[in-house]
Design an enzyme around this catalytic site. Structure first.
Site, PDB file in Angstrom:
ATOM      1  N   SER A 120       0.832  -1.197   0.000  1.00 51.11           N
ATOM      2  CA  SER A 120       0.000   0.000   0.000  1.00 51.11           C
ATOM      3  C   SER A 120       0.873   1.257   0.000  1.00 51.11           C
ATOM      4  O   SER A 120       1.672   1.469  -0.910  1.00 51.11           O
ATOM      5  CB  SER A 120      -0.957  -0.050   1.188  1.00 51.11           C
ATOM      6  OG  SER A 120      -1.975   0.913   1.073  1.00 51.11           O
ATOM      7  N   ASP A 131     -10.301  -3.683  -4.779  1.00 56.04           N
ATOM      8  CA  ASP A 131      -9.431  -2.710  -4.107  1.00 56.04           C
ATOM      9  C   ASP A 131      -9.467  -1.410  -4.881  1.00 56.04           C
ATOM     10  O   ASP A 131      -9.312  -1.400  -6.114  1.00 56.04           O
ATOM     11  CB  ASP A 131      -8.004  -3.275  -4.060  1.00 56.04           C
ATOM     12  CG  ASP A 131      -6.997  -2.370  -3.372  1.00 56.04           C
ATOM     13  OD1 ASP A 131      -7.396  -1.331  -2.799  1.00 56.04           O
ATOM     14  OD2 ASP A 131      -5.794  -2.694  -3.416  1.00 56.04           O
ATOM     15  N   HIS A 147      -8.133  -5.045  -0.348  1.00 57.64           N
ATOM     16  CA  HIS A 147      -6.924  -4.331   0.052  1.00 57.64           C
ATOM     17  C   HIS A 147      -6.484  -4.796   1.440  1.00 57.64           C
ATOM     18  O   HIS A 147      -7.286  -4.964   2.352  1.00 57.64           O
ATOM     19  CB  HIS A 147      -7.198  -2.827   0.082  1.00 57.64           C
ATOM     20  CG  HIS A 147      -5.967  -2.020   0.309  1.00 57.64           C
ATOM     21  ND1 HIS A 147      -5.111  -1.666  -0.712  1.00 57.64           N
ATOM     22  CD2 HIS A 147      -5.427  -1.502   1.443  1.00 57.64           C
ATOM     23  CE1 HIS A 147      -4.102  -0.973  -0.223  1.00 57.64           C
ATOM     24  NE2 HIS A 147      -4.266  -0.859   1.086  1.00 57.64           N
TER      25      HIS A 147
END
Length: 326
Positions: free
Chosen positions: A166, A260, A290
């Protein structure tokens, strides 16, 4: 929750994690302060992560960083040996606002053991107390330390890769852009659902805006705490997808979660890398959400994704020989 015919069904374990989140009724991060978000995250992540598998050694050390002392956690995998081991700089996710050395401990242990390497994870500065480019500067400093102190760390300075998930994937990608012309550039970049475009205009922001864990509103809150002002959005150090060229950066593994908001920009980054002649291994988990790599208690796909990343890293670095990941 309705699912468009064009969108694959959620994996059962991903749906279970989402159900757990709804049952907990935790308020969105953006409804409170960064300090409240950190407390909520620290209370929640232990319920998602699995057992902490043992490594050969685990230690912490402090180095001088550009903004003050930086704490690093050092994991030596069980097959790493005592000297000249391959090394991995792991940068934790959390939207540049949350996350710490404990929140990604499970992943770092897996990587250390699967790759027979030394993993170093820094407690880099977080926003909004330390806005961009503080986190980038810290990561550059840690990579430099790993090169300069390789002998003391028992690692091979010529075999250092970077990784992150991320926002950590964002920092890893940016670090590879910084380091591509260095004497010993990273040998690989392992990016799990990376954030690569702070404009947040990709179609996946609409398809998965709410109901799939990380929401578009939360991601905007993270970004707006991280940047100094809107002009930073176009800076390649915030949005590596906007850089003029990716040529010469480290070979990349890119993991995409199908449900996501960051899926499209991850796909776009992998395509840009390929277009610019960079070796890329792109792996998709269509039914995942995610953050699934941090959900080892519930998602077998978590360990599968880490194993796939290690296998790609081995493929990029011939010095690994014919050894295989778990």
């Amino acid at each position: 929750m309705t699912t468009s015919p064009s969108v694959p069904l959620l994996d059962p374990e991903a749906r279970h994690v989402l159900d757990l989140g709804r049952q907990a009724a935790v308020r969105p991060f953006e409804a409170g302060t960064p300090e409240e978000a950190r407390r909520a995250y620290e209370e929640g992540f232990p319920t998602l992560q699995g057992e902490r598998e043992p490594v050969a050694s685990l230690s912490e050390r402090t180095i001088a960083g550009p903004g003050g002392p930086l704490t690093l956690r050092v994991y030596r995998g069980q097959g790493a040996g005592g000297a000249d081991a391959p090394a991995l700089l792991y940068l934790h996710g959390g939207g540049w606002v949350i996350g710490n050395l404990d929140s990604h401990d499970e992943i770092c242990r897996w990587l250390a053991n699967m790759a027979d390497c030394v993993v170093i994870c820094p407690d880099y500065r977080l926003a909004p107390e330390h806005k961009f480019p503080a986190a980038v500067e810290d990561c550059v400093a840690v990579l430099s330390f790993m090169h300069d102190d390789a002998s003391d760390l028992g690692i091979d300075a010529r075999r250092i890769a970077v990784a992150g998930d991320s926002a950590g994937g964002n920092l890893a990608a940016v670090l590879c852009l910084f380091a591509r012309r260095e004497k010993n550039p990273p040998t690989a970049q392992l990016l799990f659902y990376p954030n690569t475009d702070a404009s947040q205009a990709a179609d996946s922001y609409s398809r998965f805006a709410g109901g799939y864990g990380l929401t578009a509103a939360t991601m905007a809150w993270f970004r707006d705490h991280y940047i100094r002002d809107a002009r930073d959005i176009g800076d390649w150090r915030v949005s590596p997808l906007k850089t003029e060229s990716l040529a010469g950066v480290a070979p990349a593994f890119v993991a995409i979660a199908g449900h996501d908001i960051l899926a499209d920009e991850g796909e776009a980054y992998a395509k840009r890398l390929d277009d610019d002649g960079v070796p890329v291994v792109l792996r998709r988990w269509p039914g995942q959400i995610h953050g699934f790599v941090s959900m080892g208690r519930h998602a077998p796909a978590a360990r599968q994704a880490v194993a796939a990343a290690v296998a790609a890293w081995r493929g990029f670095d011939p010095a690994f020989g014919n050894a295989q990941a778990d």
